[in-house]
Design an enzyme around this catalytic site. Sequence first.
Site, PDB file in Angstrom:
ATOM      1  N   ASP A  13       0.813  -1.221   0.000  1.00 30.36           N
ATOM      2  CA  ASP A  13       0.000   0.000   0.000  1.00 30.36           C
ATOM      3  C   ASP A  13       0.846   1.271   0.000  1.00 30.36           C
ATOM      4  OD1 ASP A  13      -2.262  -1.713   0.278  1.00 30.36           O
ATOM      5  OD2 ASP A  13      -1.842  -1.815   2.432  1.00 30.36           O
ATOM      6  N   LYS A  16       2.443   1.977  -5.152  1.00 25.63           N
ATOM      7  CA  LYS A  16       3.165   1.440  -6.328  1.00 25.63           C
ATOM      8  C   LYS A  16       2.341   1.609  -7.599  1.00 25.63           C
ATOM      9  CE  LYS A  16       3.145  -2.511  -4.328  1.00 25.63           C
ATOM     10  NZ  LYS A  16       2.752  -2.166  -2.967  1.00 25.63           N
ATOM     11  N   GLY A  40      -4.194  -4.515  -4.466  1.00 27.80           N
ATOM     12  CA  GLY A  40      -5.253  -3.579  -4.837  1.00 27.80           C
ATOM     13  C   GLY A  40      -4.591  -2.274  -5.193  1.00 27.80           C
ATOM     14  N   HIS A  41      -4.216  -2.147  -6.464  1.00 34.56           N
ATOM     15  CA  HIS A  41      -3.467  -0.960  -6.869  1.00 34.56           C
ATOM     16  C   HIS A  41      -4.419   0.165  -7.259  1.00 34.56           C
ATOM     17  CE1 HIS A  41       0.390  -3.496  -7.571  1.00 34.56           C
ATOM     18  NE2 HIS A  41       0.003  -3.433  -6.326  1.00 34.56           N
ATOM     19  N   GLN A 223       2.319  -5.979  -3.096  1.00 37.70           N
ATOM     20  CA  GLN A 223       2.660  -6.100  -1.672  1.00 37.70           C
ATOM     21  C   GLN A 223       3.966  -5.335  -1.359  1.00 37.70           C
ATOM     22  OE1 GLN A 223       1.710  -9.425  -3.253  1.00 37.70           O
ATOM     23  NE2 GLN A 223      -0.281  -8.529  -2.836  1.00 37.70           N
TER      24      GLN A 223
HETATM   25  P1  IMP Z   1      -2.297 -12.861   1.630  1.00 41.12           P
HETATM   26  O1  IMP Z   1      -1.299 -12.262   0.692  1.00 41.12           O
HETATM   27  O2  IMP Z   1      -3.720 -12.686   1.208  1.00 41.12           O
HETATM   28  O3  IMP Z   1      -1.945 -14.273   1.969  1.00 41.12           O
HETATM   29  O4  IMP Z   1      -2.201 -12.049   3.020  1.00 41.12           O
HETATM   30  C1  IMP Z   1      -1.055 -12.150   3.858  1.00 41.12           C
HETATM   31  C2  IMP Z   1      -0.734 -10.805   4.503  1.00 41.12           C
HETATM   32  O5  IMP Z   1      -0.320  -9.892   3.509  1.00 41.12           O
HETATM   33  C3  IMP Z   1      -1.915 -10.148   5.217  1.00 41.12           C
HETATM   34  O6  IMP Z   1      -1.413  -9.438   6.341  1.00 41.12           O
HETATM   35  C4  IMP Z   1      -2.442  -9.190   4.202  1.00 41.12           C
HETATM   36  O7  IMP Z   1      -3.124  -8.104   4.804  1.00 41.12           O
HETATM   37  C5  IMP Z   1      -1.138  -8.721   3.555  1.00 41.12           C
HETATM   38  N1  IMP Z   1      -1.324  -8.271   2.180  1.00 41.12           N
HETATM   39  C6  IMP Z   1      -1.522  -9.027   1.080  1.00 41.12           C
HETATM   40  N2  IMP Z   1      -1.630  -8.263  -0.014  1.00 41.12           N
HETATM   41  C7  IMP Z   1      -1.490  -6.990   0.398  1.00 41.12           C
HETATM   42  C8  IMP Z   1      -1.464  -5.739  -0.298  1.00 41.12           C
HETATM   43  O8  IMP Z   1      -1.601  -5.643  -1.526  1.00 41.12           O
HETATM   44  N3  IMP Z   1      -1.273  -4.645   0.488  1.00 41.12           N
HETATM   45  C9  IMP Z   1      -1.084  -4.718   1.832  1.00 41.12           C
HETATM   46  N4  IMP Z   1      -1.089  -5.851   2.510  1.00 41.12           N
HETATM   47  C10 IMP Z   1      -1.287  -6.990   1.802  1.00 41.12           C
END
Ligand code: IMP
Length: 427
Positions: A13, A16, A40-41, A223
């Site tokens: 977040d 990017k 979620g860009h 991420q």
């Molecule tokens: P997962 O990627 O859905 O397995 O989530 C694992 C961890 O990564 C959790 O804490 C999510 O909130 C975090 N996470 C996954 N994708 C994002 C992102 O795009 N932005 C921020 N946090 C993320």
Amino acid sequence: MPVVAVIGAQWGDEGKGRMVDMLSEKADFVVRFSGGDNAGHRVVNPHGEFRLRLTPSGIFYPRVVSVIGNGVVVNPAVLNQEVDGLNARGIDTSRLRISDRAHLIMPYHIVLEGLEEKALGSKAIGTTLKGIGPAFADKTARYGIRVGDLLDKAVFRARLVTVLEMKNKIIAGVYSQPPLSLDEIYRQYCAYADRWAPFICDTTALLAGAIEKDQNILLEGAQGVLLDPDFGTYPFGTSSSPTAAGACQGAGIAPARLSKVVGVFKAYQTRVGAGPMPTELNDEIAATLRERGKEYGTVSGRPRSCGWFDAVAARLSVRVNGFTSVAVTRLDILDTLPQLKICTGYKLAGKTVNDFPASVAVLAKCRPVYEEMPGWQKPTGDIRLFKDLPVNARKYVKRLEELIGCPASHISVGQRREQTIVRKPIF
Ligand code: IMP
């Protein structure tokens, strides 16, 4: 060799998507290389406001080829929805390409992740529940089904029969839930295959051709480094590598071809999901950052933890990625604050800690050591040159540069493309 990776340098977040949307103007290819629809860009551009989950943020430029690389896990149902949504808003998606080596997110990944997170109770990771972890686990365990398997329905069905039998044993036997239907999944994925077959290709060959022609390639991170399975706050992180090394692996580009690595840092710190964040605040400053910065998860809508910039975590990020420059985003969110803090180190049992610890148990005990700086309390959203920023804003950025040991090539002061101070162009 204009291959540039744009890497999320904190807990995701960081903005990017916004940076890639802006940098794509001069790109020929934009490649997503990791994660899946957990991303979620958020992009605001002349076409409107968008929240892209799978589609590369270069999709808005007619000349750009948007590539979903081999390192991504693809949920075709989400891709359908996202592309339909873009088309309905007049965005041409015919230049999308999907790697035949990318893995598919299957319905059992989502079911199993829901069951696992529930079973973990208060120890849950707080994932986005999109099936990301189970899909990457299957990839590594060699139970995955790849996008390219959709091109031969007999191959796809045979693979599905084998894997689903195993998954249903877990769903029914371990969790006492109804097994999933083979025919239903098969039919559903055949429809996806029919739609996406023309877009599936060997994207590594496509990108090799682009490198040969000296075309501009942007590798779009998802991420952030602090969610990386090796360097992040394990196990509270994601399941693929959002790093520069991950960019090469997930795009199928040799590391020596990478010409620049831009780390994207928010001017403060946020995270969503479980796990410690040493500079987290629970006061009115956190509330100000959350409200001014609209700090709610793009995918999940969950409120993000907010706090001061953490230079200890940032130094790890710089170290493992070798950033050639950084983009400091959302400087404008700090515009109203009279006083700012930067975490320069941690205190643990009376000792100073300068390196981000591997253990979340240790990290949870670390207390931030802060340096204070006066705020600037002036709007910065209309400023386009570094020299025109209020003096305290310049001092703040310079101090971040000193603490992390990397120059800021870009500073964003608002969500729109043009609200960016470019000190050194990327292409
Ligand atoms: P997962 O990627 O859905 O397995 O989530 C694992 C961890 O990564 C959790 O804490 C999510 O909130 C975090 N996470 C996954 N994708 C994002 C992102 O795009 N932005 C921020 N946090 C993320």
